[in-house]
Design a protein around this motif. Structure first.
Motif, short mmCIF file in Angstrom:
data_model
loop_
_atom_site.label_atom_id
_atom_site.label_comp_id
_atom_site.label_asym_id
_atom_site.label_seq_id
_atom_site.Cartn_x
_atom_site.Cartn_y
_atom_site.Cartn_z
N ARG A 21 -19.66 -10.93 62.83
CA ARG A 21 -19.13 -11.93 61.90
C ARG A 21 -20.20 -12.99 61.63
NH1 ARG A 21 -15.42 -14.64 65.10
NH2 ARG A 21 -16.27 -13.48 66.87
N SER A 24 -18.10 -18.57 61.45
CA SER A 24 -17.61 -18.97 62.77
C SER A 24 -16.08 -18.96 62.81
CB SER A 24 -18.12 -20.37 63.11
OG SER A 24 -17.63 -21.31 62.16
N TYR A 26 -12.49 -16.98 64.74
CA TYR A 26 -11.80 -15.70 64.60
C TYR A 26 -10.34 -15.91 64.23
CZ TYR A 26 -9.82 -11.17 65.90
OH TYR A 26 -9.15 -9.96 65.88
N PRO A 29 -11.07 -18.21 60.49
CA PRO A 29 -12.48 -18.02 60.10
C PRO A 29 -12.97 -19.09 59.13
CG PRO A 29 -11.29 -15.94 60.01
CD PRO A 29 -10.27 -17.00 60.24
N LEU A 59 -5.85 -12.22 69.90
CA LEU A 59 -7.27 -11.87 69.93
C LEU A 59 -7.47 -10.36 70.04
CD1 LEU A 59 -8.76 -14.67 72.21
CD2 LEU A 59 -8.55 -14.59 69.73
N LYS A 72 -14.42 -7.01 67.21
CA LYS A 72 -14.20 -8.46 67.16
C LYS A 72 -13.09 -8.84 68.14
CE LYS A 72 -15.49 -8.38 62.26
NZ LYS A 72 -15.72 -6.93 62.21
N PRO A 73 -13.15 -10.02 68.79
CA PRO A 73 -14.16 -11.07 68.64
C PRO A 73 -15.31 -10.98 69.65
CG PRO A 73 -12.34 -11.89 69.95
CD PRO A 73 -12.00 -10.47 69.60
N GLU A 75 -17.93 -8.91 69.51
CA GLU A 75 -18.93 -8.01 68.91
C GLU A 75 -20.37 -8.47 69.10
OE1 GLU A 75 -18.30 -10.94 65.47
OE2 GLU A 75 -17.23 -10.21 67.25
N SER A 97 -21.51 -21.34 68.78
CA SER A 97 -21.07 -20.37 69.79
C SER A 97 -21.37 -20.87 71.19
CB SER A 97 -21.77 -19.02 69.60
OG SER A 97 -21.42 -18.41 68.39
N GLN A 127 -12.06 -18.88 72.85
CA GLN A 127 -11.52 -18.49 71.55
C GLN A 127 -10.05 -18.89 71.43
OE1 GLN A 127 -13.97 -15.92 69.80
NE2 GLN A 127 -13.25 -17.33 68.23
N ASP A 131 -10.91 -21.72 69.35
CA ASP A 131 -11.50 -20.80 68.38
C ASP A 131 -13.02 -20.88 68.37
OD1 ASP A 131 -11.15 -18.69 66.66
OD2 ASP A 131 -10.88 -19.92 64.87
N ASP A 133 -16.49 -19.18 69.18
CA ASP A 133 -17.06 -17.84 69.35
C ASP A 133 -17.97 -17.81 70.58
OD1 ASP A 133 -15.80 -16.95 67.07
OD2 ASP A 133 -17.53 -17.32 65.77
#
Length: 467
Positions: A21, A24, A26, A29, A59, A72-73, A75, A97, A127, A131, A133
């Motif tokens: 992604r 930023s 998930y 978004p 999630l 995801k999330p 990845e 992140s 997350q 939220d 990442d």
């Protein structure tokens, strides 16, 4: 044959990167940034009952694999130099992140025989709560790549989390991954410890990460002493006042380090000086697995413990001058229960020594910082100002792990502002069953909100991001 395998792996990694992604967040978004994440962390900590302010979107579904690199999330995994280069070309991914460093493939094996990959819990909590990442850097399989480049990149994000692992810090033979031997981990952690700046992310070192930080404190102090004593002159130090001050301190530190013994409560003398492999970390009196209650760290009676009064006094000053988050949490919240999962421990004497040495070096630099800043000893300015032991654990009214957590303080020479990083022997990201997310029932927001360890982990993120 080898080239064809490398080519296939490179193609596979490129395919995986295509799924990353570039926006930023998930659950929502495109709406997650530093400010919103910080607000949501604060909301989580405000009480234990409020509802989840984020989307009800899960999630992952019960029939889905929650594993790094499997969609995801989770990845974003740095499996190669090309992956790191991709992140450098997309700096917003790093900036928004948490970067999780895995020294090992798991942090231990629980009572169910499962290898516990605790990094997934860190990613899930961040997350689910805010939220935020996460990006994984599995150095046990990838290698460090380049400490200078890596630390400069990952320190731009919300936080850096150095996870636990199975090897012993004091035994090089246990670091069996050919991609990342023990010396490479030392190089990475040392670089992290001297890279905390006004614009950098806080670091949270967990379990083996906590032990690596302790060992690297001693290594950095030894390097500082050796370099200071080996310096013959400093530019613009015409009367050698700066160098003489630093060398006098370095000699005191060296003398203390060469004579300081480490003794355990079970009668073992595990180290006779700072040159011993077990000076910073050694085998604990007993293995700690499961829930433990955190106790505030109690200052020692030097006459009983046989520890020089200078070390104890310096730690008392640090404790009074700085707020370490974990100690405050223990003081003002109800009983704080967390998950322990370790056989080794950081030695109390080593951290008391490191704190005294850091304070001594910092104070020696203060009046001559303009001279030190423009010469070969300038890296000393990046050292911590102090390191404080925050808490201990006990079993049956007997202390088991004296140094269960520390706060690493960095005092800016000009603004006097304090920045902090944290280390903890316990696993605040693990729930009481010591299972990785994906192998257990998915915890709800309310379940996370009620868990002491999770709340403590979120509080460290929240506080560290403020500095």
């Amino acid at each position: 044959m080898v080239e064809s395998i490398k080519s296939a792996q490179a193609h596979h990694n490129q395919t995986l990167r295509a799924e990353w992604r570039l926006t930023s967040g998930y659950l929502h978004p495109g709406y997650t940034d530093f400010e919103s994440a910080h607000i949501l962390l604060g909301r989580f900590l405000a009480d234990r009952t409020s509802v989840d302010p984020l989307s009800e979107k899960e999630l992952f579904a019960p029939d889905e694999i929650f594993e790094w690199g499997h969609g995801k999330p989770l990845e974003k995994v740095i499996n190669s130099r090309a992956d790191l280069d991709f992140l450098l070309l997309h700096p917003n991914l790093l900036r928004k992140s948490i970067v999780i460093i895995e020294p090992w493939s798991h942090v231990g094996i629980n009572s169910l025989g499962e290898e516990v990959r605790a990094s997934k819990n860190v990613a899930y909590i961040a997350q689910k709560v805010a939220d935020m990442d996460s990006i994984l850097f599995p150095v046990w399989s990838t290698g460090i790549i380049d400490p200078e480049l890596v630390v400069g990149a990952i320190s731009s994000g919300y936080a850096v989390v150095v996870e636990g692992g199975d090897p012993s810090v004091y035994d090089a033979s246990t670091w069996t991954s050919p991609a990342c031997p023990r010396e490479d981990m030392f190089a990475l952690v040392e670089k992290l410890l001297i890279s905390r700046s006004p614009t950098s992310a806080p670091a949270i070192f967990i379990c083996v990460g906590h032990q690596l930080a302790a060992q690297c404190h001693i290594r950095l102090i030894q390097r500082a002493v050796k370099q200071v004593l080996g310096t013959t002159s400093l530019e613009r130090d015409s009367e050698a006042k700066a160098l003489n001050s630093l060398q006098e301190v370095a000699e005191r530190i060296a003398t203390m380090g060469k004579t300081l013994q480490v003794k355990k409560r079970d009668g073992r003398r595990v180290a006779d000086s700072w040159n011993d492999e077990h000076f910073a970390v050694t085998l604990n009196e007993s293995k700690e697995v499961g829930d433990r209650v955190l106790l505030p760290y109690q200052s020692l009676d030097g006459k009983v413990a046989g520890i020089p009064w200078e070390l104890i006094h310096a730690h008392d000053v640090t404790s009074d001058a700085h707020e370490g988050v974990i100690d405050t949490t223990i003081q003002y919240e109800r009983e704080v229960s967390i998950s322990m999962f370790h056989s080794d421990e950081v030695n109390e004497e080593a951290i008391l020594f490191a704190n005294w040495a850091y304070r001594s070096i910092h104070d020696a630099i203060v009046p001559y910082r303009h001279i030190v800043a423009s010469g070969p000893l300038s890296w000393l300015i990046q050292l911590p100002d102090s390191v404080e032991i925050l808490c201990s654990t006990e079993v049956d009214q007997e202390i088991v792990t004296e140094c269960s957590a520390t706060c690493i303080n960095y005092k800016d020479f000009e603004t006097k502002k304090i920045r902090r990083s944290f280390t903890c022997q316990f696993h605040p990201e693990l729930l009481s069953d010591l299972r990785a997310i994906g192998n257990r029932e998915v915890p709800s927001y309310s379940r996370l909100k009620a868990d002491d360890g999770v709340r403590l982990f979120v509080r460290l993120l929240y506080a560290g991001m403020q500095d």
